[in-house]
Motif scaffolding. Sequence first.
Motif: not given
Length: 411
Positions: A319-338
């Motif tokens: 129950e830790d709002a460690n949102w940086g881990r969400i950004l990390c997962a988005i960043g290594y997803s290899k998806a096309d995004l800004d």
Amino acid sequence: MIKYEGLELVSGGVCAPKGFKAAGVHCGIRKNRAKKDLAMICSDQLCDAAAVYTQNLVKGAPILVTQQNLKNGKAQAVIVNSGNANTCNADGEAKAAAMCEIAGKALNLPEEDVIVASTGVIGQVLELEPIVSHAEELAKALSYEGGHDAANAILTTDTCEKEVAVRFELAGKTCTIAGMAKGSGMIHPNMATMLCFMTTDAAIDHEVLQKALSTVVNDTFNMVSVDGDTSTNDMASIMANGMAGNPLIDSVESEEYELFREALFAVLMNLSRMIAGDGEGATKLLECVVTGAVDTQNAKIIAKSVITSNLFKCAMFGEDANWGRILCAIGYSKADLDIHKVEVILSSEAGSLQVCKNGAGVAFSEEKAAEILKEEEIKIIVNLGDGNGKAVAWGCDLTYNYVKINGDYRT
């Protein structure tokens, strides 16, 4: 359970559609006599049928036999055991074929009209004697109220039965689609990632049925992950007996096809949520909603990357709002995004809280975040600001209990 306009949620499981019987018994494959381990579904008449299968190169013997049996797009019955996967065994195909023969004899049906499946421990020889000795009992137990017993008999580490049925109108006829599923661990995108058996009394051509199933699975079961392991045995099958009396759906271009596909989506989407929420050791259902992607495929990549991140899953357990881990997962997803456009919101019945804007953190109340994350269902909303692509993925938190369950699963 999520409801949809025009669809009525009904009880009865796989027996909710007209003309389907089911049953579940304990035959002795599992040592615990309190647990059912053999299930059967049977239609009153021959069905159009379709299925999708695991993409693991190691496939359970029942899948190979079912693929052969469904080449003509027809089936009338399902037999499935739990407690033994019948996978990686030299005699596996012969025994899976024998299960079809056993079921066919008990039901007075051709064995090639039987769908067969197994789930449980991999690499242990499946003994047929318990199935042979209980086949007649199972067939006699079939009833129009037996859906729940069948759903119970296919469970392994699941903590509850997973059943959904919806009723809707097609060309003035009342139709029903229902499904039962099992899945708690060894669940990861790329269908089939669990066992699912569906029934419908709608009349639909098997090729059109296959198209509907494959399409809907891509947006439901393929968007579920519990632990990153794609199973060897799992599949989803559907039988359509046409007993609702609607005009045959024989084109994907028709309005009736779209109505059928929407009803099928409602069934599989709810089953997907149940499977994710019942992940091994799970205490929370996680739903990642991605909008604003350049296209649907990129939205799916990002949504799945978030719900499969072990670090993020652990944070949700704590129950830790460690949102940086969400950004990390988005960043290594290899998806096309800004990444500089990304916005993240955490949401539950306790409220919503923005934790990231334009790819950077924003001030938020840790107390409010803790309140939101205490709920059993957590929604992670990711807005990308790049386009119209959107997708939803489902997962669960990673807990101490997951390791405990899998540390001694075989022994």
